[in-house]
Design a protein around this motif. Structure first.
Motif, PDB file in Angstrom:
ATOM      1  N   ARG A 241       0.805  -1.151  -0.186  1.00 23.71           N
ATOM      2  CA  ARG A 241       0.031  -0.135   0.024  1.00 23.71           C
ATOM      3  C   ARG A 241       0.731   1.273   0.011  1.00 23.71           C
ATOM      4  NH1 ARG A 241      -3.285  -3.166   3.705  1.00 23.71           N
ATOM      5  NH2 ARG A 241      -2.107  -2.028   5.535  1.00 23.71           N
ATOM      6  N   HIS A 242       1.926   1.075   0.894  1.00 28.12           N
ATOM      7  CA  HIS A 242       2.739   2.371   0.741  1.00 28.12           C
ATOM      8  C   HIS A 242       3.397   2.601  -0.514  1.00 28.12           C
ATOM      9  CE1 HIS A 242       6.012   4.868   3.366  1.00 28.12           C
ATOM     10  NE2 HIS A 242       5.590   5.428   2.294  1.00 28.12           N
ATOM     11  N   LEU A 243       4.062   1.540  -1.145  1.00 27.58           N
ATOM     12  CA  LEU A 243       4.592   1.702  -2.523  1.00 27.58           C
ATOM     13  C   LEU A 243       3.754   2.316  -3.615  1.00 27.58           C
ATOM     14  CD1 LEU A 243       7.217  -1.287  -2.344  1.00 27.58           C
ATOM     15  CD2 LEU A 243       7.605   1.165  -1.881  1.00 27.58           C
ATOM     16  N   PHE A 244       2.270   1.701  -3.463  1.00 25.89           N
ATOM     17  CA  PHE A 244       1.202   2.104  -4.430  1.00 25.89           C
ATOM     18  C   PHE A 244       0.965   3.574  -4.238  1.00 25.89           C
ATOM     19  CE2 PHE A 244      -3.259   2.796  -5.319  1.00 25.89           C
ATOM     20  CZ  PHE A 244      -3.153   2.240  -6.519  1.00 25.89           C
ATOM     21  N   ALA A 245       1.140   4.107  -2.846  1.00 25.82           N
ATOM     22  CA  ALA A 245       0.953   5.356  -2.719  1.00 25.82           C
ATOM     23  C   ALA A 245       1.838   6.508  -3.487  1.00 25.82           C
ATOM     24  CB  ALA A 245       0.837   5.766  -1.227  1.00 25.82           C
ATOM     25  N   LEU A 246       3.217   5.882  -3.231  1.00 28.40           N
ATOM     26  CA  LEU A 246       4.420   6.257  -3.937  1.00 28.40           C
ATOM     27  C   LEU A 246       4.313   6.474  -5.436  1.00 28.40           C
ATOM     28  CD1 LEU A 246       7.063   5.376  -1.784  1.00 28.40           C
ATOM     29  CD2 LEU A 246       6.196   7.663  -1.626  1.00 28.40           C
ATOM     30  N   GLY A 247       3.610   5.261  -5.907  1.00 25.81           N
ATOM     31  CA  GLY A 247       3.462   5.283  -7.470  1.00 25.81           C
ATOM     32  C   GLY A 247       2.462   6.232  -7.882  1.00 25.81           C
ATOM     33  N   THR A 248       1.271   6.386  -7.225  1.00 21.87           N
ATOM     34  CA  THR A 248       0.394   7.204  -7.334  1.00 21.87           C
ATOM     35  C   THR A 248       0.933   8.796  -7.487  1.00 21.87           C
ATOM     36  OG1 THR A 248      -1.304   5.976  -6.208  1.00 21.87           O
ATOM     37  CG2 THR A 248      -1.905   8.352  -6.719  1.00 21.87           C
ATOM     38  N   THR A 249       1.918   8.830  -6.721  1.00 22.51           N
ATOM     39  CA  THR A 249       2.447  10.285  -6.445  1.00 22.51           C
ATOM     40  C   THR A 249       3.089  10.590  -7.988  1.00 22.51           C
ATOM     41  OG1 THR A 249       2.830  10.251  -4.200  1.00 22.51           O
ATOM     42  CG2 THR A 249       3.977  12.024  -5.349  1.00 22.51           C
ATOM     43  N   LEU A 250       3.951   9.130  -8.248  1.00 22.83           N
ATOM     44  CA  LEU A 250       4.723   9.265  -9.536  1.00 22.83           C
ATOM     45  C   LEU A 250       3.660   9.633 -10.585  1.00 22.83           C
ATOM     46  CD1 LEU A 250       7.287   9.256 -11.158  1.00 22.83           C
ATOM     47  CD2 LEU A 250       6.967   6.540 -11.075  1.00 22.83           C
ATOM     48  N   LEU A 251       2.484   9.195 -10.904  1.00 21.77           N
ATOM     49  CA  LEU A 251       1.791   9.467 -12.079  1.00 21.77           C
ATOM     50  C   LEU A 251       1.037  10.838 -11.932  1.00 21.77           C
ATOM     51  CD1 LEU A 251      -0.526   6.375 -11.772  1.00 21.77           C
ATOM     52  CD2 LEU A 251       1.134   6.846 -13.222  1.00 21.77           C
ATOM     53  N   LEU A 252       1.058  11.563 -10.572  1.00 18.47           N
ATOM     54  CA  LEU A 252       0.620  12.802 -10.742  1.00 18.47           C
ATOM     55  C   LEU A 252       1.802  13.603 -11.151  1.00 18.47           C
ATOM     56  CD1 LEU A 252      -1.020  12.982  -7.140  1.00 18.47           C
ATOM     57  CD2 LEU A 252      -1.966  12.923  -9.241  1.00 18.47           C
ATOM     58  N   LEU A 253       2.830  13.225 -11.195  1.00 20.25           N
ATOM     59  CA  LEU A 253       4.100  14.039 -11.639  1.00 20.25           C
ATOM     60  C   LEU A 253       4.279  13.791 -13.062  1.00 20.25           C
ATOM     61  CD1 LEU A 253       6.999  13.631  -8.630  1.00 20.25           C
ATOM     62  CD2 LEU A 253       5.610  15.459  -9.005  1.00 20.25           C
ATOM     63  N   LEU A 254       3.816  12.737 -13.413  1.00 18.01           N
ATOM     64  CA  LEU A 254       3.863  12.459 -14.927  1.00 18.01           C
ATOM     65  C   LEU A 254       2.982  13.302 -15.609  1.00 18.01           C
ATOM     66  CD1 LEU A 254       4.855  10.845 -17.317  1.00 18.01           C
ATOM     67  CD2 LEU A 254       3.229   9.136 -16.686  1.00 18.01           C
ATOM     68  N   ALA A 255       1.682  13.710 -14.921  1.00 13.82           N
ATOM     69  CA  ALA A 255       0.447  14.257 -15.369  1.00 13.82           C
ATOM     70  C   ALA A 255       1.084  15.740 -15.493  1.00 13.82           C
ATOM     71  CB  ALA A 255      -0.948  14.169 -14.570  1.00 13.82           C
ATOM     72  N   TRP A 256       1.798  16.113 -14.589  1.00 18.42           N
ATOM     73  CA  TRP A 256       2.385  17.497 -14.344  1.00 18.42           C
ATOM     74  C   TRP A 256       3.201  17.869 -15.685  1.00 18.42           C
ATOM     75  CZ3 TRP A 256       5.365  19.774  -9.675  1.00 18.42           C
ATOM     76  CH2 TRP A 256       5.851  21.084  -9.746  1.00 18.42           C
ATOM     77  N   SER A 257       3.978  16.781 -15.793  1.00 20.81           N
ATOM     78  CA  SER A 257       4.928  16.919 -16.988  1.00 20.81           C
ATOM     79  C   SER A 257       4.360  16.927 -18.346  1.00 20.81           C
ATOM     80  CB  SER A 257       6.026  15.638 -17.127  1.00 20.81           C
ATOM     81  OG  SER A 257       5.327  14.444 -17.414  1.00 20.81           O
ATOM     82  N   TYR A 258       2.960  16.202 -18.588  1.00 24.93           N
ATOM     83  CA  TYR A 258       2.329  16.390 -19.872  1.00 24.93           C
ATOM     84  C   TYR A 258       1.868  17.802 -19.863  1.00 24.93           C
ATOM     85  CZ  TYR A 258       2.280  11.536 -20.351  1.00 24.93           C
ATOM     86  OH  TYR A 258       2.658  10.050 -20.397  1.00 24.93           O
ATOM     87  N   ARG A 259       1.407  18.631 -18.549  1.00 25.02           N
ATOM     88  CA  ARG A 259       0.965  19.723 -18.866  1.00 25.02           C
ATOM     89  C   ARG A 259       2.250  20.754 -19.397  1.00 25.02           C
ATOM     90  NH1 ARG A 259       1.692  24.461 -15.827  1.00 25.02           N
ATOM     91  NH2 ARG A 259       0.026  25.887 -15.879  1.00 25.02           N
ATOM     92  N   LEU A 260       3.356  20.610 -18.496  1.00 23.15           N
ATOM     93  CA  LEU A 260       4.631  21.376 -19.064  1.00 23.15           C
ATOM     94  C   LEU A 260       4.662  21.161 -20.574  1.00 23.15           C
ATOM     95  CD1 LEU A 260       6.763  20.780 -16.082  1.00 23.15           C
ATOM     96  CD2 LEU A 260       5.290  22.876 -16.532  1.00 23.15           C
ATOM     97  N   ASP A 261       4.713  19.843 -21.024  1.00 26.40           N
ATOM     98  CA  ASP A 261       4.902  19.631 -22.569  1.00 26.40           C
ATOM     99  C   ASP A 261       3.885  20.417 -23.282  1.00 26.40           C
ATOM    100  OD1 ASP A 261       7.275  18.158 -21.909  1.00 26.40           O
ATOM    101  OD2 ASP A 261       5.901  16.420 -21.913  1.00 26.40           O
TER     102      ASP A 261
END
Length: 217
Positions: free
Chosen positions: A197-217
């Motif tokens: 569950r903890h690693l899944f939460a960190l993976g969710t944070t990574l997906l949010l940062l990925l979405a942020w990178s799409y916004r920047l692109d």
């Protein structure tokens, strides 16, 4: 308090004093240099922008590290360390308040390490002081100031967020590896549901940062 604790506490105090002394000396030398050039206004702007930038990154990083390390600490019911008394070796349970103190100290130390390299004060000053161009681009209808002032700072913040997430993830995995929650057993990696569950939460944070990178692109 035992002699060993006095020595550890004294070493921490001396190290903290030397670190703060180095920081203060560096700021004072910079002040004298800018004063000699007649550019104290630039020094004040730089000092204020660095205070905002590093203060914000330190607060965010410390809070993020604390949440994750405290989650690891909650997975540890008790920590028993061997202690030798004469010819006998007995287990001594570490009090919970000591574990909580280690969590706080580790969070502050990681927050400092993650915030100190962040020193692009000029970008912060452009965002704070830059004037609008009053001219928009033809595609997004943003003022040109967005592309000149804000976007470079946001790209840097995104990169810093990725580095922070990677550092915290490695720290969390290393801490879990010290506990029975994450271990190599019988040729297989054993992971408890709590760690998943903890690693899944960190993976969710990574997906949010990925979405942020799409916004920047």
């Amino acid at each position: 308090m035992s002699r060993r604790r006095w020595i550890i506490g004294g070493a921490i105090f001396v190290a903290t004093f030397l670190l703060l002394g180095r920081v203060v000396a560096g700021w004072y030398v910079d002040y004298l240099w800018y004063d000699a050039l007649g550019a104290l206004a630039v020094w004040r702007a730089r000092a204020g922008d660095l205070l905002i930038l590093r203060g914000a990154t330190f607060s965010v990083a410390t809070l993020f590290v604390f949440c994750n390390v405290y989650a690891v600490r909650n997975s540890v019911v008790s920590l028993v360390l061997p202690r030798r008394v004469g010819n006998l070796e007995i287990g001594e349970e570490v009090p919970g308040r000591y574990l909580n103190a280690v969590v706080v100290a580790l969070s502050i130390a990681m927050g400092l390490l993650l915030s100190l390299p962040h020193g692009d004060w000029a970008s912060v000053d452009l965002v704070r002081q830059g004037e609008a161009f009053r001219e928009s681009d033809p595609y997004f209808q943003f003022d040109l100031a967005f592309w000149v002032y804000w976007l470079p700072l946001e790209v840097e913040l995104h990169l810093w967020s990725l580095v922070t997430l990677l550092a915290v993830t490695l720290l969390v995995v290393a801490l879990y590896a010290l506990t029975p929650s994450l271990r190599w057993e019988g040729g297989r990696l054993r992971i408890t549901s709590y760690v998943r569950r903890h690693l899944f939460a960190l993976g969710t944070t990574l997906l949010l940062l990925l979405a942020w990178s799409y916004r920047l692109d």
